[in-house]
Design a protein around this motif. Structure first.
Motif, PDB file in Angstrom:
ATOM      1  N   ASP A   1       0.994  -1.650  -0.055  1.00 43.78           N
ATOM      2  CA  ASP A   1      -0.163   0.353   0.062  1.00 43.78           C
ATOM      3  C   ASP A   1       0.786   0.852   0.343  1.00 43.78           C
ATOM      4  O   ASP A   1       1.748   1.492   0.754  1.00 43.78           O
ATOM      5  CB  ASP A   1      -0.601  -0.497   1.277  1.00 43.78           C
ATOM      6  CG  ASP A   1      -2.028  -1.165   1.374  1.00 43.78           C
ATOM      7  OD1 ASP A   1      -2.312  -1.876   0.340  1.00 43.78           O
ATOM      8  OD2 ASP A   1      -1.816  -1.617   2.462  1.00 43.78           O
ATOM      9  N   GLN A   2       0.539   2.198  -0.750  1.00 46.11           N
ATOM     10  CA  GLN A   2       1.228   3.659  -1.268  1.00 46.11           C
ATOM     11  C   GLN A   2       0.138   4.746  -0.852  1.00 46.11           C
ATOM     12  O   GLN A   2      -1.045   4.593  -1.058  1.00 46.11           O
ATOM     13  CB  GLN A   2       1.905   3.747  -2.223  1.00 46.11           C
ATOM     14  CG  GLN A   2       3.190   2.614  -2.249  1.00 46.11           C
ATOM     15  CD  GLN A   2       4.083   3.219  -3.792  1.00 46.11           C
ATOM     16  OE1 GLN A   2       3.285   2.745  -4.893  1.00 46.11           O
ATOM     17  NE2 GLN A   2       5.227   2.833  -3.517  1.00 46.11           N
ATOM     18  N   ARG A   3       0.517   6.155  -0.106  1.00 45.06           N
ATOM     19  CA  ARG A   3      -0.303   6.930  -0.249  1.00 45.06           C
ATOM     20  C   ARG A   3       0.308   8.069  -1.286  1.00 45.06           C
ATOM     21  O   ARG A   3       1.805   8.547  -0.998  1.00 45.06           O
ATOM     22  CB  ARG A   3      -0.683   7.500   1.219  1.00 45.06           C
ATOM     23  CG  ARG A   3      -1.878   8.437   1.013  1.00 45.06           C
ATOM     24  CD  ARG A   3      -2.105   8.054   2.484  1.00 45.06           C
ATOM     25  NE  ARG A   3      -2.983   9.388   2.609  1.00 45.06           N
ATOM     26  CZ  ARG A   3      -4.771   9.759   2.603  1.00 45.06           C
ATOM     27  NH1 ARG A   3      -4.650   8.311   1.351  1.00 45.06           N
ATOM     28  NH2 ARG A   3      -4.732  10.008   3.030  1.00 45.06           N
ATOM     29  N   THR A   4      -0.243   8.311  -2.115  1.00 41.62           N
ATOM     30  CA  THR A   4      -0.144   9.821  -2.625  1.00 41.62           C
ATOM     31  C   THR A   4      -0.536  10.658  -1.869  1.00 41.62           C
ATOM     32  O   THR A   4      -1.800  10.763  -2.048  1.00 41.62           O
ATOM     33  CB  THR A   4       0.237   9.177  -4.150  1.00 41.62           C
ATOM     34  OG1 THR A   4      -1.228   9.341  -4.760  1.00 41.62           O
ATOM     35  CG2 THR A   4       0.659   8.336  -4.379  1.00 41.62           C
ATOM     36  N   GLU A   5      -0.143  12.120  -3.120  1.00 43.39           N
ATOM     37  CA  GLU A   5      -1.194  12.884  -2.699  1.00 43.39           C
ATOM     38  C   GLU A   5      -2.210  13.097  -3.575  1.00 43.39           C
ATOM     39  O   GLU A   5      -3.401  13.675  -2.668  1.00 43.39           O
ATOM     40  CB  GLU A   5      -0.602  14.621  -3.092  1.00 43.39           C
ATOM     41  CG  GLU A   5      -0.486  14.038  -5.394  1.00 43.39           C
ATOM     42  CD  GLU A   5       0.351  15.331  -5.809  1.00 43.39           C
ATOM     43  OE1 GLU A   5       0.093  16.187  -5.479  1.00 43.39           O
ATOM     44  OE2 GLU A   5       1.783  15.018  -5.686  1.00 43.39           O
ATOM     45  N   TYR A   6      -2.685  12.163  -4.750  1.00 47.20           N
ATOM     46  CA  TYR A   6      -3.909  11.299  -5.107  1.00 47.20           C
ATOM     47  C   TYR A   6      -5.128  10.633  -4.543  1.00 47.20           C
ATOM     48  O   TYR A   6      -5.833  10.555  -4.644  1.00 47.20           O
ATOM     49  CB  TYR A   6      -3.656  11.733  -6.446  1.00 47.20           C
ATOM     50  CG  TYR A   6      -2.988  12.378  -7.697  1.00 47.20           C
ATOM     51  CD1 TYR A   6      -3.595  13.678  -7.614  1.00 47.20           C
ATOM     52  CD2 TYR A   6      -1.531  12.294  -8.036  1.00 47.20           C
ATOM     53  CE1 TYR A   6      -2.788  14.841  -8.404  1.00 47.20           C
ATOM     54  CE2 TYR A   6      -1.071  13.045  -8.205  1.00 47.20           C
ATOM     55  CZ  TYR A   6      -1.923  14.702  -8.836  1.00 47.20           C
ATOM     56  OH  TYR A   6      -1.085  14.780  -9.821  1.00 47.20           O
ATOM     57  N   GLY A   7      -4.002   9.500  -4.058  1.00 49.21           N
ATOM     58  CA  GLY A   7      -5.303   8.593  -3.183  1.00 49.21           C
ATOM     59  C   GLY A   7      -4.150   7.830  -2.435  1.00 49.21           C
ATOM     60  O   GLY A   7      -2.923   7.683  -3.471  1.00 49.21           O
ATOM     61  N   ASP A   8      -4.738   6.623  -2.669  1.00 49.80           N
ATOM     62  CA  ASP A   8      -4.198   5.308  -1.448  1.00 49.80           C
ATOM     63  C   ASP A   8      -4.392   4.633  -3.434  1.00 49.80           C
ATOM     64  O   ASP A   8      -4.110   4.413  -4.401  1.00 49.80           O
ATOM     65  CB  ASP A   8      -4.919   4.450  -0.782  1.00 49.80           C
ATOM     66  CG  ASP A   8      -4.861   5.482   0.564  1.00 49.80           C
ATOM     67  OD1 ASP A   8      -4.353   6.028   0.484  1.00 49.80           O
ATOM     68  OD2 ASP A   8      -6.215   5.066   1.155  1.00 49.80           O
TER      69      ASP A   8
ATOM     70  N   GLN B   1      -2.828   0.088  -4.537  1.00 56.73           N
ATOM     71  CA  GLN B   1      -2.819  -1.112  -3.025  1.00 56.73           C
ATOM     72  C   GLN B   1      -2.191  -1.664  -5.040  1.00 56.73           C
ATOM     73  O   GLN B   1      -2.862  -1.850  -5.654  1.00 56.73           O
ATOM     74  CB  GLN B   1      -3.832  -1.348  -3.156  1.00 56.73           C
ATOM     75  CG  GLN B   1      -4.549  -1.130  -2.047  1.00 56.73           C
ATOM     76  CD  GLN B   1      -5.185  -1.729  -1.664  1.00 56.73           C
ATOM     77  OE1 GLN B   1      -6.119  -2.335  -1.774  1.00 56.73           O
ATOM     78  NE2 GLN B   1      -5.652  -2.043  -0.146  1.00 56.73           N
ATOM     79  N   ILE B   2      -0.730  -2.279  -4.536  1.00 53.99           N
ATOM     80  CA  ILE B   2       0.035  -3.489  -5.986  1.00 53.99           C
ATOM     81  C   ILE B   2      -0.339  -4.745  -4.978  1.00 53.99           C
ATOM     82  O   ILE B   2       0.542  -4.617  -3.966  1.00 53.99           O
ATOM     83  CB  ILE B   2       1.496  -3.031  -6.331  1.00 53.99           C
ATOM     84  CG1 ILE B   2       0.943  -1.233  -6.196  1.00 53.99           C
ATOM     85  CG2 ILE B   2       1.400  -4.071  -7.102  1.00 53.99           C
ATOM     86  CD1 ILE B   2       2.466  -0.283  -6.410  1.00 53.99           C
TER      87      ILE B   2
END
Length: 179
Positions: free
Chosen positions: A78-85, A87-88
């Motif tokens: 899981d990663q959080r970016t400025e645009y949202g989450d 999941q890979i």
């Protein structure tokens, strides 16, 4: 196995509750006479109590199944970016690492395993080599390719790429035939 057992129990439970519901509807609507002639009331009471206990235990089991958390959900990074989450899935990362390792000539029959640690992804590549290339050069090329490709594609830091050479591929031998 547990899911099959739960499905069987749910089938039995549904069948039992459905049968009891039909009997109750028929008794209350007057279709069946209320005064059934039962010769041994003690045995009838014991049978009803046993059936009620079994249905109660099944109800508790199905209640537990309905509120428990599902542990078989697929693992992901899981990663959080400025645009949202983002999941890979681990399966995606495994396939990306296999794709990168497959680009290196001289290695085949690849398998990969991924672990997530505090430092990043730990990727284990297992493969068979053809024996025509230098093993240190081949394995370092696999490590470099997998590290760069997975990290560039996913944006997830790759901490470690381990390569395990499982075997040497045997070249097919052809016998010449003289006629």
């Amino acid at each position: 196995m547990a899911k099959i057992l739960d499905r069987l129990l749910l089938f039995i439970y549904s069948l039992s509750v459905g049968t009891l519901s039909v009997i109750a509807i028929l008794l209350l609507s007057g279709v069946l006479p209320r005064s059934l002639e039962i010769r041994n009331w003690e045995t009838a009471y014991i049978a009803v109590i046993v059936a009620a206990v079994i249905l109660f235990l099944l109800s508790i089991r199905f209640f537990y199944i309905s509120i428990r958390r599902e542990r078989t959900s697929s693992l992901s990074v899981d990663q959080r970016t400025e645009y949202g989450d983002i999941q890979i899935s681990m399966e995606t990362i495994e396939n990306l690492s296999l794709k990168a390792a497959g680009r290196v000539k001289g290695i085949r029959d690849l398998r990969s395993r991924i672990r997530v640690s505090q430092a990043g992804l730990e990727i284990m590549i297992r493969g068979v080599v053809d024996g025509e290339h230098s093993l240190p050069l081949l394995t370092s090329e696999v490590q470099r390719q997998v590290h760069e490709y997975v990290q560039d594609t996913t944006g997830v830091p790759v901490a470690d790429v381990s390569v395990y050479i499982a075997n040497l591929a045997q070249a097919p031998s052809f016998k010449s035939r003289v006629e």
